[in-house]
Write a protein that holds these residues in place. Structure first.
Motif, PDB file in Angstrom:
ATOM      1  N   SER A   1      -7.648 -10.264  89.996  1.00  0.00           N
ATOM      2  CA  SER A   1      -8.021  -9.430  88.849  1.00  0.00           C
ATOM      3  C   SER A   1      -6.944  -8.377  88.574  1.00  0.00           C
ATOM      4  O   SER A   1      -6.321  -7.863  89.492  1.00  0.00           O
ATOM      5  CB  SER A   1      -9.351  -8.733  89.135  1.00  0.00           C
ATOM      6  N   PRO A   2      -6.720  -8.060  87.276  1.00  0.00           N
ATOM      7  CA  PRO A   2      -5.780  -6.982  86.974  1.00  0.00           C
ATOM      8  C   PRO A   2      -6.324  -5.603  87.360  1.00  0.00           C
ATOM      9  O   PRO A   2      -5.561  -4.649  87.448  1.00  0.00           O
ATOM     10  CB  PRO A   2      -5.599  -7.095  85.447  1.00  0.00           C
ATOM     11  N   ASN A   3      -7.633  -5.516  87.604  1.00  0.00           N
ATOM     12  CA  ASN A   3      -8.226  -4.242  88.015  1.00  0.00           C
ATOM     13  C   ASN A   3      -7.945  -3.998  89.500  1.00  0.00           C
ATOM     14  O   ASN A   3      -8.431  -4.737  90.355  1.00  0.00           O
ATOM     15  CB  ASN A   3      -9.737  -4.301  87.747  1.00  0.00           C
ATOM     16  N   PRO A   4      -7.160  -2.957  89.841  1.00  0.00           N
ATOM     17  CA  PRO A   4      -6.754  -2.771  91.241  1.00  0.00           C
ATOM     18  C   PRO A   4      -7.920  -2.484  92.186  1.00  0.00           C
ATOM     19  O   PRO A   4      -7.853  -2.849  93.361  1.00  0.00           O
ATOM     20  CB  PRO A   4      -5.785  -1.573  91.178  1.00  0.00           C
ATOM     21  N   ILE A   5      -8.993  -1.864  91.690  1.00  0.00           N
ATOM     22  CA  ILE A   5     -10.146  -1.578  92.549  1.00  0.00           C
ATOM     23  C   ILE A   5     -10.826  -2.885  92.958  1.00  0.00           C
ATOM     24  O   ILE A   5     -11.139  -3.117  94.125  1.00  0.00           O
ATOM     25  CB  ILE A   5     -11.170  -0.675  91.809  1.00  0.00           C
ATOM     26  N   VAL A   6     -11.025  -3.756  91.971  1.00  0.00           N
ATOM     27  CA  VAL A   6     -11.670  -5.051  92.227  1.00  0.00           C
ATOM     28  C   VAL A   6     -10.805  -5.889  93.168  1.00  0.00           C
ATOM     29  O   VAL A   6     -11.292  -6.453  94.162  1.00  0.00           O
ATOM     30  CB  VAL A   6     -11.906  -5.797  90.897  1.00  0.00           C
ATOM     31  N   ALA A   7      -9.505  -5.941  92.879  1.00  0.00           N
ATOM     32  CA  ALA A   7      -8.587  -6.720  93.718  1.00  0.00           C
ATOM     33  C   ALA A   7      -8.554  -6.145  95.136  1.00  0.00           C
ATOM     34  O   ALA A   7      -8.543  -6.886  96.118  1.00  0.00           O
ATOM     35  CB  ALA A   7      -7.189  -6.728  93.098  1.00  0.00           C
TER      36      ALA A   7
END
Lengths: 288, 259
Positions: free
Chosen positions: A93-99
């Protein structure tokens, strides 16, 4: 065109003395002798006690263990595969929190022994006596006693499945990144959303890369389920152990277990073959 | 195709800038393409021509300037003098109007030719299967592949694959077609069949922007020729004029190498 040529004027086939391969004959002879020795021992060695093998192969405790092995394997792999796909998509994912969350999950669950994870799930009540839903530092809406929810079976399933998800995540991620980025761009240029592109274009192609190592994982899981013995659950191997602990028929009962494991692994290998053929469409000469 | 200058532009790029890290690939590109026009873009490799093409359907996000397709801002929405980034679903909707053909085809290898063409209408527009299949058959017929419906891309030649890719792009009824070096990955003897399909498309009045090295195609089919170098448009005009008597030194130098 080549065929036409040969049809009009059949050329003289080459007549040459073939290269001799003495090494192959030696190797074949050695292997034949070893196989014969092993076959003789199977038939003549009393330790195998084939009648005892036959007596226990379809006995109720062995079959009950077998059923548990199958249930645990299927459900744990289901959790593992679904969880693995979710974790892999999160990881990319481009979302760093999710990744990051996915990376931490994989780090923890791959980084600690499965046997420890099984014990932790089984003794979850010691860490969290009650499980509930509420606001952190705020009110709790409802809660239940941990030990009533987490039975030995549930603990076994969570331990095996959630550990497997971490491994599957890396397998799925490898498959997703193996698909050429041009595929995503082409789908995007056609107006397909990211979700549609993933489901329709990227995942089906990634499956080609995902299926073979997943087959490994299923076969491995089939045998890993015997670890549930540490939390007092049972499956095929535990049942067999319990019987030979009582009857001292160790060798025949180990043979019983080996035969069942080999049979199941063979069935899984056949299934894997068909899955690979299904997802190899357009890549293999088959189906052209 | 006759181009009337009063038509509202299909593509209107104004001072478009794009950088990758510290490399400024587009340094202020202005271009207007009118409906029905075939614009050919030429230039040395690395001049930004492919990047510019990819900005038109927002495969690349531009850093400065404006890009409009059919009057609509690409990737943004303007409201009260402020720009708002479009959501993914709105960008996808905009892209439906712009077909794109890639240098390396990028057909979906796990689907047959017909399934490739049906895919976007089926998933994006929810077209019923039978109807999508009928349309795919007609489109593949149009590109000369009416007998290859159920063949996987791996069994097609490069030229055939590229023609399937063109049919796939046409399946969404785009107002504009972008071609990114569509014949550069093909064996020389297969180039002609793809150019023929593109020529037919131009004849039917499709608006096209073609990044190409095929000077013959540009001269014969193009309404305008754009020469790019160093992230800028150096020279543009009617293809015969630009090719025969370029005004700029850089155009002359480039053409002397490729013609």
């Amino acid at each position: 065109m080549v065929a036409e040529h040969t049809a009009t004027a059949a050329p003289e086939p080459i007549k040459a003395v073939p290269v001799r391969h003495p090494g192959r004959w030696v190797a074949a002879a050695v292997i034949a002798v070893l196989v014969a020795m092993f076959a003789k021992s199977l038939l003549t060695n009393d330790a195998f006690r084939w009648p005892v093998v036959g007596q226990y192969l379809f006995s109720v405790p062995v079959l009950r263990g077998l059923v548990n092995t199958l249930i645990l394997t299927v459900l744990a792999m289901l959790i593992g595969i679904v969880g693995g796909v979710v974790l892999a998509v999160m990881r990319l994912s481009p979302n760093p929190i999710v990744a990051g969350a996915s990376a931490v999950y994989i780090w923890v669950f791959r980084g600690t022994p499965l046997i420890v994870q099984l014990v932790v799930w089984n003794f979850l009540g010691l860490f969290y006596p009650r499980l509930g839903l509420g606001i952190p530092f705020g009110p709790v809406f409802f809660s239940v006693d941990t030990n009533t929810v987490i039975s030995v079976f549930v603990a076994a399933l969570l331990g095996l499945g959630l550990n497997e998800a971490a491994y599957m995540a890396e397998i799925v991620r490898g498959g997703l990144t193996a698909v050429d980025n041009g595929q995503t761009e082409a789908a995007g240029a056609l107006g397909m959303s990211r979700g549609q592109t993933l489901r329709r274009i990227v995942l089906p192609q990634a499956m080609r890369v995902i299926v073979p190592p997943t087959g490994n994982e299923v076969i491995s899981m089939l045998k890993t389920t015997s670890l549930v013995v540490v939390i007092g659950y049972f499956e095929l191997f535990v049942s067999v152990q319990q019987i030979y602990a009582r009857t001292f028929q160790t060798v025949p009962l180990l043979i019983v277990a080996v035969l069942w494991y080999l049979l199941l692994t063979s069935i899984l290998s056949i299934g894997q073959y068909f899955l690979e053929r299904r997802f190899g469409r357009g890549f293999l000469p088959v189906g052209r | 195709m006759a181009v009337t200058p009063t038509d509202a532009p299909m593509v209107e790029a104004t001072d478009v800038h794009k950088r990758f890290g510290r490399l400024e690939v587009l340094q202020g590109v202005d271009l207007v393409v009118r409906p029905g026009e075939v614009a050919c873009v030429i230039g040395p490799s690395g001049c930004g021509k492919s990047t510019f093409l990819r900005c038109i359907n927002h495969l690349e996000r531009i850093d400065a300037g404006t890009m409009r397709v059919a009057g609509e801002l690409v990737g943004y929405r303007e409201s009260g003098g402020k720009l708002y980034e479009l959501r993914e679903s709105d960008i996808a909707r905009q892209r439906c109007d712009v077909g794109m053909v890639f240098q390396r085809f990028h057909l979906f290898p796990h689907m047959t030719a017909a399934e490739n063409v049906m895919e976007a209408p089926r998933t994006v527009r929810r077209t019923p299967r039978a109807q999508a299949r009928e349309r795919a058959a007609a489109l593949l017929e149009r590109v000369g592949l009416g007998d290859k419906l159920d063949v996987y891309p791996s069994a097609l030649s490069g030229g055939q694959q590229q023609r399937v890719a063109i049919a796939r792009a046409l399946a969404m009824d785009p107002k504009l077609m972008l071609f990114d070096e569509p014949t550069s990955a093909l064996d020389p003897e297969l180039v002609g069949e793809v150019l023929d399909v593109m020529r037919g498309l131009a004849g039917d009045g499709m608006t096209m922007i073609v990044v190409t090295h095929e000077m013959g195609f540009a001269r014969e089919v193009g309404d305008s020729l754009v020469f790019m170098d160093g992230g800028r448009i150096v020279e543009s005009g009617p293809p015969r004029e630009v090719l025969a008597s370029p005004r700029e030194e850089r155009t002359k130098a480039f053409l002397s190498k490729v013609l």
